[in-house]
Design a protein around this motif. Structure first.
Motif: not given
Length: 883
Positions: A116, A119, A122-123, A224-225, A261
């Motif tokens: 989390s 995530k 990465y966003r 999520d990814f 992941m």
């Protein structure tokens, strides 16, 4: 091998240093410290997962270092080792490891962040990395400002007479969210295919989907990814890489919690852009890749994602050219397809205003293009729209206007090349012309070798680096390499590379024997399959062969274009015959139980004949097209889902048909979804209750059908089409209405066959009206209907009025006794010119047979073909029972 134990295939100097530091630190431990380290390492995993104790219990320092590097990856393993050393009371070794790490590798990545936490990181990285996109001319703009909505239609929404908004939706957040929406039974597609022609905006749409996901607007409860994988670029990378490597390449650092992941693949979205670039599976590449940590070729890894051998529960968004889904179909698992149809008229205007920025100039440019109907129509393709805007911007900067009409994509692309040449100072023009020749040869080599990326060294060898053509026609891409940044170049668009490759054949030096015609012969012989990677290049080549385009090339490049190229292309077309022709359906060849149209799910087959017509259309030279078509006695298209562009191409070629030529469409899709058919049925029922005046009113209310341009072409005075066959095509009423209108004016159409098309009563009534028109030239009419048809009551009386009709073929139809009685009465009418009536495979009662015999006696020259009548014009009464 279990996924958690799979070795990491990452390689490179940083990873070698990380392994070296790891092993050196563990070798500094005493035996007692090493024992404590092993025990503490057993439960180090923050997510409850750690290296199995069986692998740790007897491992020495070297083996422990290897196990750590394999399980966590070399750099993340350093952070794991540092924390474990502190817990094992080896703080001095932990501090030394941290110091060495900072000296040799710099600040370490955020290893072992929770999924989390990562995530969110990465966003933010995706938003920063994809916030801006490069224009074709290398200008960087914000994606939110440049992206203009496209029309996206689901696979089931075939082009029809229904209004555009009923079929396609603009690509806003709601439309993108619908792509992975579950069906009526709650089943969600795992693979979505976005298909469309070159330059239509598939890549930009895919990047916008990635950006909107990172911004929290898309798939929040599902993904999520999300990872963007450009297939063409990845296929050209040398060496082997694993899926894990491809994922890490997109992460902000190498410390991604990769195994955690991948432990939830159903929460991952992979965007495969340009999947049509993937080679067909075969040979060593056919072995499935099932391990995300297995190093393999790009084709094998991407192919495994595509066919669900790798991470089968992950979501896939695949973009591909419109011609490729048939080839990919066998590799996709239950895909849901959608078609990218480019800009609506409303969004064309928005694009112009976004491009120009200056409202006054934008309005002036848009008004000019809007008044040029052909050019405006071509602007539904975003890349073409960009070229038009770029050329107009240059013209307006110079105080000029666009002074020529462009009817094809080829002419628009050539216009752009011409604008680059004309903008060069007169003294520099010869050099720019020479550079463009080199550029075209480079493009040709890339197309033939299926290569879109070009190294800096290649441009330097051709002396093109930093030249005007490099800045105008190439986009520059930089990516981190092992030792230094790797710089590659690619053309503005793949379709533009294919255009320049085609142009190279016309710029060959004619003084060198065999170069021009020989080179183009190699291209055409190589384009032997409908899904060949040379299809678009071949189409552009034909577009450049018109006298007008050849004149433009000679004027702009200062050279004489060889006529040998044109003659070679003509011979190639004439040698094609009619490939891909559908087998003719003859009367009685099918039982009534087998006359239904193909299932909706049946895969659309590649149609080489249609691609051949596209090549001819691109020339826009009627004399050349007529000469090319003269060797084809029939144009046969089978299982085509017609788009409006397909119809435009077919219509142009039909207008150029020679005398005696036939057109046959078999199992082609011309109707919309089930819901729209129900609406059409309601209209037909209303029409059948309202009599003839209601029929005329309903016909006027029907919108123009998809085939309306084709039927208009048949009425052209120069059209010499003599035969039309529509078989298993499910003709809606609007098509029947437009065909009826065409029958009244088609100058040479003498034969019409409508076989198992699901004609309605209203449709038959409108067709009968057209056949009965005094100017109708149809002499032979074949119709095959499934089940009883009340519409025959309108077809039969037409025989009294039609001046030209001499042959009627009702083979396979069901004729009730009253209808036969009515038919026999009409056959004996003085106004009936019919000479042949075919009733093969028609079941008739003895009473009906007697009535037909009576009709033959009344008209001795009338031929009625039926098994019970053939050869027995006057059967003896005592044998009549056997008929």
């Amino acid at each position: 091998m279990d996924q958690s134990d799979a070795p990491c295939s990452s390689t490179g100097p940083r990873f070698a240093v990380a392994r070296e530091l790891l092993q050196a630190a563990l070798e500094d431990l005493s035996q007692e410290q090493l024992k404590r380290f092993r025990h503490k390492l057993r439960d180090v995993g923050s997510d409850g997962r750690s290296i199995p104790w069986g692998r740790l219990e007897r491992a020495d320092a070297t083996e422990l270092a290897e196990q750590l590097a394999q399980f966590y990856g070399p750099e993340p393993a350093l952070e794991v080792a540092r924390k474990t050393l502190k817990r094992a009371d080896a703080r001095d070794v932990a501090a030394q490891l941290q110091e060495q790490r900072l000296q040799r590798l710099g600040p370490g990545p955020a290893a072992l962040l929770s999924v989390s936490e990562y995530k969110k990181k990465y966003r933010e990285h995706v938003l920063q990395r994809h916030a801006r996109v490069k224009e074709r001319n290398a200008r960087s703009v914000k994606i939110t400002k440049r992206f203009t909505k496209l029309l996206i239609a689901p696979e089931s929404a075939a082009p029809s007479e229904e209004p555009e908004p009923q079929r396609a939706r603009r690509s806003d957040t709601h439309t993108f969210n619908r792509l992975f929406r579950g069906d009526e039974e709650g089943r969600r597609p795992l693979t979505v295919v976005l298909q469309g022609p070159a330059g239509i905006g598939k890549t930009m749409a895919a990047k916008k989907i990635l950006y909107d996901w990172a911004a929290g607007k898309l798939y929040q409860e599902q993904v999520d990814f999300a990872f963007f994988l450009p297939c063409g670029e990845l296929l050209e990378r040398p060496g082997t890489r694993s899926l894990a490597d491809l994922i890490l390449d997109q992460c902000p650092d190498r410390g991604a919690p990769l195994r955690r992941m991948l432990a939830q693949p159903e929460r991952l979205l992979f965007i495969l852009d340009g999947a049509d670039e993937l080679p067909a599976p075969g040979g060593p590449e056919a072995a499935p890749c099932t391990d995300p940590f297995e190093a393999a070729s790009g084709a094998r890894v991407l192919g495994a994602l595509l066919n669900k051998a790798l991470l089968p529960s992950a979501l896939l968004l695949v973009t591909t050219r419109a011609a490729a889904p048939g080839r990919l179909q066998g590799r996709l698992c239950s895909p849901q397809c959608a078609e990218v149809r480019g800009f609506s008229d409303k969004d064309k205007k928005k694009y112009f205003y976004k491009f120009f920025g200056n409202e006054r100039r934008a309005e002036r440019a848009y008004r000019f293009v809007k008044e040029n109907e052909t050019l405006f129509a071509l602007c539904f393709v975003p890349f073409v729209c960009w070229i038009v805007c770029t050329v107009l911007h240059q013209q307006l900067e110079l105080g000029r206007d666009l002074s020529r009409t462009s009817k094809t994509t080829t002419s628009v692309y050539l216009l752009f090349v011409a604008s680059v040449l004309s903008s060069a100072p007169a003294a520099d023009r010869p050099r720019v012309q020479g550079d463009l020749r080199k550029l075209c040869r480079l493009a040709r080599g890339g197309v033939l070798e299926r290569r879109a990326q070009f190294a800096e060294e290649e441009l330097e060898q051709l002396e093109l680096r930093d030249s005007k053509v490099q800045t105008q026609f190439f986009s520059k891409k930089e990516r981190p390499g092992v030792l230094e940044t790797e710089v590659t170049y690619q053309f503005l668009d793949q379709s533009f590379q294919e255009f320049l490759a085609a142009l190279s054949y016309l710029l060959e030096d004619e003084s060198v024997p065999g170069t021009a015609a020989g080179g183009v012969g190699t291209l055409l012989r190589g384009d032997a399959q409908p899904h060949s990677h040379l299809v678009l290049t071949t189409r552009f080549l034909f577009g450049l062969l018109s006298a007008e385009r050849m004149g433009d090339i000679q004027r702009h490049f200062g050279c004489r274009v060889s006529e040998r190229v044109k003659q070679e292309a003509l011979r190639w077309v004439q040698g094609q015959g009619c490939p891909g022709a559908a087998p003719e359906v003859t009367e009685g060849a099918k039982g009534l139980e087998d006359t239904e149209e193909p299932e909706e799910e049946e895969e659309e087959e590649p149609n080489y004949s249609l691609e051949l017509l596209y090549c001819l259309y691109e020339t826009q030279e009627d004399a050349f097209v007529r000469q090319a078509l003269s060797s084809l006695p029939e144009l046969a298209l089978q299982r085509v889902r017609f788009s409006r562009m397909d119809v435009a191409v077919l219509s142009y070629c039909v207008r150029c048909c020679h005398s005696g030529q036939a057109l046959r469409l078999s199992s082609c899709r011309l109707v919309a979804t089930q819901e729209k058919k129900k609406k059409s049925l309601r209209k037909r029922l209303q029409a059948s209750l309202g009599g003839s005046s209601s029929s005329q009113a309903t016909a006027k209310q029907l919108p123009a059908s998809l085939l309306h341009p084709l039927f208009q072409a048949m009425t052209d005075p120069l059209c010499r089409l003599s035969s039309l066959t529509l078989s298993h095509c499910k003709l809606p009423d609007a098509v029947c209405r437009d065909l009826s209108e065409a029958l009244r004016a088609a100058p040479m159409l003498t034969e019409l066959s409508l076989l198992h098309n699901g004609l309605s009563e209203a449709g038959l009534r409108m067709l009968s009206e057209g056949l009965a028109w005094p100017q109708c030239q149809v002499q032979t009419f074949r119709v095959q209907l499934s089940g009883p048809q009340r519409g025959l009551q309108y077809l039969v009386p037409m025989l009294r009025e039609s001046p030209a009709l001499t042959t009627l073929d009702l083979s396979g139809c069901q004729l009730p006794a009253p209808m036969v009685t009515y038919l026999c009465a009409v056959l004996q009418h003085p106004g009936c010119s019919l000479q042949t009536l075919s009733l093969a495979s028609v079941e008739l009662s003895e009473e009906s047979l007697q009535e037909l015999r009576a009709a033959k006696r009344a008209k001795p020259n009338l031929v009625i073909a039926h098994p019970a009548l053939d050869g027995h014009p006057e059967p003896p009464k005592e044998l009549s029972s056997i008929f």
